[in-house]
Design a protein around this motif. Structure first.
Motif, PDB file in Angstrom:
ATOM      1  N   ALA A 144      62.259  51.348  10.619  1.00 16.75           N
ATOM      2  CA  ALA A 144      62.531  51.898  11.958  1.00 16.75           C
ATOM      3  C   ALA A 144      61.257  52.441  12.589  1.00 16.75           C
ATOM      4  CB  ALA A 144      63.590  53.002  11.857  1.00 16.75           C
ATOM      5  N   LEU A 145      60.420  53.043  11.766  1.00 15.36           N
ATOM      6  CA  LEU A 145      59.162  53.590  12.277  1.00 15.36           C
ATOM      7  C   LEU A 145      58.285  52.461  12.811  1.00 15.36           C
ATOM      8  CD1 LEU A 145      57.420  56.161  12.565  1.00 15.36           C
ATOM      9  CD2 LEU A 145      56.463  55.661  10.336  1.00 15.36           C
ATOM     10  N   LEU A 146      58.153  51.406  12.038  1.00 12.70           N
ATOM     11  CA  LEU A 146      57.310  50.290  12.469  1.00 12.70           C
ATOM     12  C   LEU A 146      57.826  49.693  13.770  1.00 12.70           C
ATOM     13  CD1 LEU A 146      56.404  48.484   9.136  1.00 12.70           C
ATOM     14  CD2 LEU A 146      55.073  50.062  10.533  1.00 12.70           C
ATOM     15  N   ALA A 147      59.133  49.492  13.842  1.00 12.88           N
ATOM     16  CA  ALA A 147      59.695  48.893  15.049  1.00 12.88           C
ATOM     17  C   ALA A 147      59.472  49.809  16.249  1.00 12.88           C
ATOM     18  CB  ALA A 147      61.184  48.622  14.854  1.00 12.88           C
ATOM     19  N   ILE A 193      61.046  60.195  15.241  1.00 14.16           N
ATOM     20  CA  ILE A 193      62.433  60.623  15.489  1.00 14.16           C
ATOM     21  C   ILE A 193      63.398  59.474  15.217  1.00 14.16           C
ATOM     22  CG2 ILE A 193      64.029  61.181  17.382  1.00 14.16           C
ATOM     23  CD1 ILE A 193      61.803  63.023  18.524  1.00 14.16           C
ATOM     24  N   VAL A 194      63.043  58.307  15.699  1.00 16.41           N
ATOM     25  CA  VAL A 194      63.890  57.131  15.463  1.00 16.41           C
ATOM     26  C   VAL A 194      64.016  56.868  13.965  1.00 16.41           C
ATOM     27  CG1 VAL A 194      64.020  54.633  15.777  1.00 16.41           C
ATOM     28  CG2 VAL A 194      63.366  56.102  17.704  1.00 16.41           C
ATOM     29  N   GLY A 217      64.035  61.738   3.313  1.00 13.70           N
ATOM     30  CA  GLY A 217      63.422  60.416   3.300  1.00 13.70           C
ATOM     31  C   GLY A 217      62.977  59.946   4.666  1.00 13.70           C
ATOM     32  N   GLY A 218      63.068  60.816   5.647  1.00 20.39           N
ATOM     33  CA  GLY A 218      62.494  60.527   6.950  1.00 20.39           C
ATOM     34  C   GLY A 218      61.021  60.895   6.943  1.00 20.39           C
ATOM     35  N   PRO A 219      60.336  60.627   8.044  1.00 24.36           N
ATOM     36  CA  PRO A 219      58.910  60.955   8.104  1.00 24.36           C
ATOM     37  C   PRO A 219      58.678  62.441   8.329  1.00 24.36           C
ATOM     38  CG  PRO A 219      59.631  60.017  10.183  1.00 24.36           C
ATOM     39  CD  PRO A 219      60.825  59.988   9.277  1.00 24.36           C
ATOM     40  N   ALA A 220      57.461  62.892   8.039  1.00 20.48           N
ATOM     41  CA  ALA A 220      57.045  64.230   8.448  1.00 20.48           C
ATOM     42  C   ALA A 220      57.009  64.271   9.970  1.00 20.48           C
ATOM     43  CB  ALA A 220      55.665  64.537   7.883  1.00 20.48           C
ATOM     44  N   GLY A 221      57.027  65.475  10.519  1.00 27.92           N
ATOM     45  CA  GLY A 221      56.883  65.616  11.964  1.00 27.92           C
ATOM     46  C   GLY A 221      58.191  65.654  12.725  1.00 27.92           C
TER      47      GLY A 221
END
Lengths: 461, 461
Positions: free
Chosen positions: A19-22, A238-239, A199-203
């Motif tokens: 999702a982050l890459l997209a 966020i996504v 398991g989501g990103p930091a920030g």
């Protein structure tokens, strides 16, 4: 190389990565702009908010994204306190909240407000009746974590929420450690969480504020995120955060059952394999993946390094692993041993083999650390002649004061006392904890004429 | 599809993307932890801080990473004001600072402090002498952007820094728009910037505070980032931000020269191609990639949508494109026309062809918007008999009041006046700006008995 510190941070979930890459490609623009890139960003933001709100169990317009769980807690506490300023300035928190809650409370107190800490029992949980009694008139806000981040104990959120409702006090739940496992029981007024714990990103953190809760955002105004989280939205993250929350929830029930069995094995086997260990936290009402124990006569930092050399990454609440050389406030509030403390938090997918290998390695590691520190292998047996004895451990750090105590303890007769002089913060927690583990009497502390504190222990058996 | 709004947000630089992907694998752990994953994260964080500090021109221990440029500005202003509380509570800012600076100042004023805005000239720049005069005794902090985000005008930072030094006042420079192009001239005390403006990811700002500057972080305490930016570090994004800053700096000189020539072409051609246009901002002392102009008798939102349909993404400071229906405070402070406002900010790599295509499309787009609004094609010629005339534009939004003025203006004799009744905020800026463009006399405003404001214009030619 097994990583057993997922309560600090977890590697990015594969779904979050995708999702982050997209959304790096689709969601880099300013969602406040009218052009097509801006509108596309806005749509992604709206969709992420809906997904997160569904997982939290609130309306999308009740939820904003913040730059971290800490910032969500800070904004939630300051906004709720300001919104209810007319009611009073009392903030009620459990004594084992995350430090970001306690620091927000300290800032509130420094600005003239008041903070009351509700004590916890030896398992780390608050008693709902004790919590309810703390909701005195003038209480603007109460805070209770869903589960403790250091020992895994679940808090009685539903009961406390009911007490808050009865007292007309909004309840902020810090759900950082539990939101990936499931929704928080209803009844909360505000909820904060942190994506990198699931398991989501930091920030990315999130703050939900129920409609009808009085809330006045503090700090400079800003148009973004309903005025509750200033600054350009961290949209790709966020996504990814929303996508991974949905993904971990889909796997949560099965994975929780699996990890719970592995943690049960650790809880049962560690005390059998390692002498003088205290496993802490509630054995039943707890997070599925987290277990903490403390080892007498062990230096936490050395233990961490030795486990690291063996390939195991764990965390610790021992004083020697903190920058302030004070033991974890959680262990202190529980009154349990802090020396040689190890927190294990298993990431999803942890194998049985990794846990078994840990259990195979741990006893040797603990024994070697104890050897180097000259720890007594078992309580000394021969009673001495003198009725009292003073051990000077001034200038010596945890776990030496407790080791010195244990070394001489057998040489005083039953009824006699040992006084340990120490200027190490951890001794205040660990000497009483040693007494509890050994069935000896902790008499108390007094100022030491030589500096530091004199801790007095009476031999009763 | 040309994207001409890089001043709002830029797509991720390829180097940032690579760095982000690599550090998602290597830098997800907590840099405060002692295990190998934590130590690896700490090394990445330290390296990113060194790279960013070198680009900023400060020591690594003077720089912290924040969740956004806005948060960097908020933390910098509140910390510097608190650190110099004993000196006084006066904050001096230019009138054209980013809204996050002004909002921080408003919060300071709401808490009992004071804020003084230094006016700007028609080019958007402050006069260093005027700025120096504002540094009255009791000034705790001054703020000046390196370059304006809406019109591209560079501020005289070196001169103002010298004035601040002489007055003993620390200067905070908001370098959000310029840091990718080069370092800020020395002399600043605090500096704030935002990574997504230089091709880094969202979620990263930076705040540098020179050693020796009194600084007291506000809000709850936190151990991370020297206590100046609470919450878990957004490490992969920080690494990507630092990498992209280095990358864009390597390309900056050549790309600035190329984009400067393209902007020069826009500045020259737009007034030739489109009648009744005001190009704003300093033509020489300006950012290389940014140009802004306003079109009389044009509705900004419609213009944006039409340009968007033609494939061009631009931004606008017109009132109709803001959620509060007020024109940009920057255009207002400059006293220039706000209706039909277009900001073009070219991303690196923008081709000559894209700019030429924009110049080919713009005249038709403006003409069609004017047609639909019934704008006068040229100033009406025939002078009327009546010496004065009142136009009731109450309830009508920008650009209608100015269009109504222009339609009737020719029908009053030289020496006569037209009074426009309007309750639209933009009229206060745009009617005087129209007079300036047309060489007519703006007499002034007075309350209108029918509601709104009466703006009086005298015909002088």
């Amino acid at each position: 190389m097994p990583y057993f510190d997922t309560a600090s941070a977890a590697p990015l979930h594969p779904v979050a990565r995708q999702a982050l890459l997209a959304s790096l490609d689709e969601g880099w623009a300013d969602p406040a702009r009218l052009h097509r890139e801006g509108r596309r960003a806005r749509m992604l933001l709206d969709a992420a908010r809906e997904a997160a709100a569904e997982a939290v169990g609130c309306r999308p317009d009740e939820l904003v994204f913040t730059p971290s769980g800490t910032r969500a807690v800070h904004a939630g506490i300051s906004g709720a306190l300001a919104g209810r300023r007319r009611v009073g300035d009392r903030l009620v928190v459990s004594a084992v909240e995350h430090s970001c809650v306690l620091h927000a409370g300290e800032a509130h107190a420094a600005a003239g407000g008041s903070m009351a800490e509700v004590p916890v029992g030896r398992s780390g949980a608050v008693d709902p009746e004790v919590f309810a009694a703390a909701l005195a008139p003038g209480t603007a806000l109460a805070c209770l974590q869903s589960a403790n981040h250091e020992v895994g104990t679940e808090q009685p959120v539903a009961e406390v929420a009911e007490a808050c409702r009865a007292a007309g006090v909004p309840l902020l739940v810090d759900a950082a450690q539990s939101l990936g496992w499931g929704p928080v029981p209803q009844g909360w007024s505000l909820l904060a969480a942190s994506a990198h714990k699931w398991g989501g990103p930091a920030g990315v953190g999130l703050l939900a504020v129920r409609k009808g809760v009085r809330f006045a955002p503090q700090g400079p105004a800003d148009e973004r995120e309903s005025g509750r989280a200033p600054g350009f939205e961290n949209l790709p993250a966020i996504v990814a955060a929303a996508a991974s929350l949905r993904a971990v929830r889909a796997e949560a029930a099965a994975e929780a059952a699996r990890l719970r069995a592995l943690v049960d094995r650790i809880r049962a086997r560690v005390p059998e394999l390692v002498p003088d260990v205290e496993v802490v936290g509630d054995p039943v009402r707890r997070l599925p993946h987290l277990v903490t124990f403390s080892c007498l006569y062990v230096d936490g930092e050395t233990l961490l390094h030795e486990l690291d050399r063996e390939g195991f990454s764990v965390s610790s609440g021992s004083s020697c692993t903190s920058s302030t050389l004070t033991p974890s406030h959680v262990l202190r509030a529980m009154g349990v041993l802090s020396e040689g403390n190890v927190r294990i938090s298993l990431p999803s997918g942890t194998s049985e083999e990794d846990v078994d290998r840990f259990l195979a390695v741990l006893p040797g590691v603990v024994a070697s650390v104890r050897d180097r520190l000259g720890a007594p292998e078992s309580p000394a047996a021969a009673p001495g002649a003198a009725g009292t004895l003073v051990v000077d451990a001034l200038g010596k750090r945890c776990p030496i004061p407790v080791i010195e105590l244990a070394k001489v303890f057998g040489s005083v007769p039953v009824g006699g006392t040992v006084t340990v002089l120490s200027d190490d913060e951890a001794a205040r927690l660990d000497i009483p904890a040693w007494c509890e583990m050994r069935g000896q009497e902790y008499v108390g502390e007094e100022p030491s004429p030589k500096g530091g504190t004199a801790y007095v222990v009476r031999r009763v058996s």
